[in-house]
Write a protein that holds these residues in place. Structure first.
Motif, short mmCIF file in Angstrom:
data_model
loop_
_atom_site.label_atom_id
_atom_site.label_comp_id
_atom_site.label_asym_id
_atom_site.label_seq_id
_atom_site.Cartn_x
_atom_site.Cartn_y
_atom_site.Cartn_z
N LEU A 81 -7.38 6.60 7.48
CA LEU A 81 -6.90 7.66 6.94
C LEU A 81 -6.41 9.30 6.10
O LEU A 81 -5.61 9.43 5.89
N THR A 82 -8.53 8.77 5.54
CA THR A 82 -8.54 10.34 4.94
C THR A 82 -8.02 11.54 5.71
O THR A 82 -7.81 12.37 5.55
N LEU A 83 -8.86 11.39 6.85
CA LEU A 83 -8.57 12.61 7.86
C LEU A 83 -7.39 12.86 8.13
O LEU A 83 -6.66 13.82 8.40
N GLU A 282 -2.52 7.39 1.34
CA GLU A 282 -3.81 7.22 1.20
C GLU A 282 -3.65 6.76 -0.64
O GLU A 282 -4.28 5.24 -1.22
N GLY A 283 -2.69 6.74 -1.37
CA GLY A 283 -2.76 6.03 -2.44
C GLY A 283 -2.25 4.65 -2.53
O GLY A 283 -2.13 3.64 -3.55
N VAL A 284 -1.49 4.56 -2.07
CA VAL A 284 -0.01 3.68 -1.30
C VAL A 284 -1.54 2.78 -1.10
O VAL A 284 -1.08 1.42 -0.97
N GLY A 285 -2.03 3.28 -0.06
CA GLY A 285 -3.15 2.30 0.59
C GLY A 285 -4.29 2.05 -0.32
O GLY A 285 -4.87 0.38 -0.24
N ALA A 286 -4.61 2.19 -1.12
CA ALA A 286 -5.37 2.23 -2.12
C ALA A 286 -5.12 1.58 -3.32
O ALA A 286 -5.77 -0.29 -3.42
N GLN A 287 -3.85 1.43 -3.30
CA GLN A 287 -3.09 0.51 -4.60
C GLN A 287 -3.16 -0.96 -4.08
O GLN A 287 -3.15 -2.03 -4.74
N ARG A 288 -2.42 -0.47 -2.84
CA ARG A 288 -2.85 -2.48 -1.83
C ARG A 288 -3.92 -2.89 -1.98
O ARG A 288 -4.01 -3.93 -1.98
N ALA A 289 -5.01 -1.71 -1.35
CA ALA A 289 -6.07 -2.89 -1.21
C ALA A 289 -6.83 -3.55 -2.73
O ALA A 289 -7.44 -4.44 -2.46
#
Length: 378
Positions: A81-83, A282-289
């Motif tokens: 995701l980061t790359l 990435e923001g959406v993924g971090a919040q979900r996690a």
């Protein structure tokens, strides 16, 4: 079988990806680029459609990356995701530079905006969301500090040091200094990737996964062949969703460049727009996690995004600028320096504890709101 809600999300993602490819093909065949030759209505409608389509593709990237994260496990899942996000960021910035290089501070503004959005916005939302639902969450202290050990010095070398060098006038660097800084960032990030995916991989894995013993295969686990097939399908889907964003970056980049020039808005707004679009998945993924009590994954996403921007975006743009003979403004002003120092200090205080709660998240959000305010009221 997919649930109705997941089926609707998959259908929405497919529509966005197909529309993204269709828009790019039409623009390519027509040779049209948004800019001075368009009326205000055409420019607004075209850029809005392009932006919304790219946004839909970004959400598709999020879904595909989440599936890859489950298949690959940490830290490879978040690294994909980061790359992916870094590829979008580099494409946008290169297209803006290719459009005329009218914003020499684009690299500085985008890197600074990325640090503010990630270390304050994304971290703040993740900590507040996760703390509100789960009260207090833990993460691997050694992994978080490994990110910060590189983010802090590299960001200061890039954004503060140019104000105090004597080889050039103003907040700039000489070409040899830019080359040195770019190579340094690239080499250090390469070493970090080796550490992250090799001998110290456990630093970036969920603590429960490190402590638990390997489960026995009861016959329900996917076979190696089916796992590889799932990884291949998901990777292909992620690439198909990512490419339209990269290809349409040229057209959105020309709109950003033109809008900043014509409206005389603060140049820092361009960096904020680029960072916001790039960091959305990435923001959406971090919040979900964080909401699912997977704080280690949220930490990997947030801090990994900031480090990848410095380690990959900076060398690429510095090289492109030197080849195109663009002069880059790198040093921050006094107010921005203060925000950077405060952000790095608060980040160290947050992650050195090994635990996360709502109060820590609110402090990061306070700094993010302050950053947004001073973008429009410098």
């Amino acid at each position: 079988m997919f649930s109705p809600s997941k089926s609707r999300k998959i259908l929405r993602d497919h529509v966005s990806v197909v529309l993204g490819w269709l828009i790019w093909i039409i623009l390519l065949l027509s040779g049209h680029k948004f800019g001075r030759g368009d009326s205000l209505a055409v420019l607004a409608a075209g850029s809005a459609l392009t932006f919304c389509t790219m946004l839909g593709c970004v959400f598709s990237v999020v879904r595909q990356a989440d599936e890859l994260a489950e298949l690959l496990e940490e830290p490879y899942g978040t690294l994909v995701l980061t790359l992916s996000a870094t590829a979008i960021e580099v494409s946008l910035m290169l297209m803006v530079m290719a459009g005329g290089g009218q914003n020499p501070s684009m690299l500085r503004d985008t890197i600074f905006a990325t640090l503010m959005v990630v270390l304050n916005g994304m971290v703040g939302v993740s900590l507040v969301s996760g703390g509100w639902i789960n009260v207090e969450q833990s993460f691997n202290l050694r992994g978080a500090l490994s990110f910060l050990h590189l983010i802090a010095p590299l960001s200061l070398l890039l954004l503060v040091l140019p104000n105090y060098t004597s080889s050039t006038g103003g907040p700039t660097l000489a070409p040899v200094q830019e080359a040195f800084l770019g190579i340094l960032c690239l080499l250090v990030y390469g070493v970090f990737l080796i550490i992250q995916t090799g001998r110290h991989r456990s630093y970036f894995a969920n603590m429960s996964a490190v402590l638990d013993e390997e489960p026995e295969n009861d016959g329900t686990a996917p076979t190696l062949r089916s796992r590889r097939g799932a990884i291949l399908r998901t990777s292909s889907g992620l690439l198909a969703a990512l490419l339209p964003v990269v290809l349409l970056a040229e057209h959105l980049g020309s709109v950003i460049d033109f809008a900043i020039e014509e409206s005389h808005t603060p140049a820092a707004l361009g960096g904020l727009v680029v960072a916001a679009l790039v960091l959305l998945p990435e923001g959406v993924g971090a919040q979900r996690a964080a909401a699912l009590n997977l704080m280690q994954r949220a930490v990997n996403i947030c801090l990994g995004s900031a480090l990848a921007t410095i380690g990959l975006t900076v060398p690429t743009i510095l090289l492109a600028a030197s080849l195109q003979r663009h002069s880059l403004t790198l040093g921050l002003n006094g107010a921005e320096e203060t925000l950077l120092y405060a952000t790095l200090l608060v980040s160290v205080m947050t992650f050195i504890s090994g635990f996360a709660n709502v109060l820590q998240g609110m402090v990061h959000l306070m700094l993010f709101v302050a950053y947004l305010f001073f973008v429009f009221v410098p």
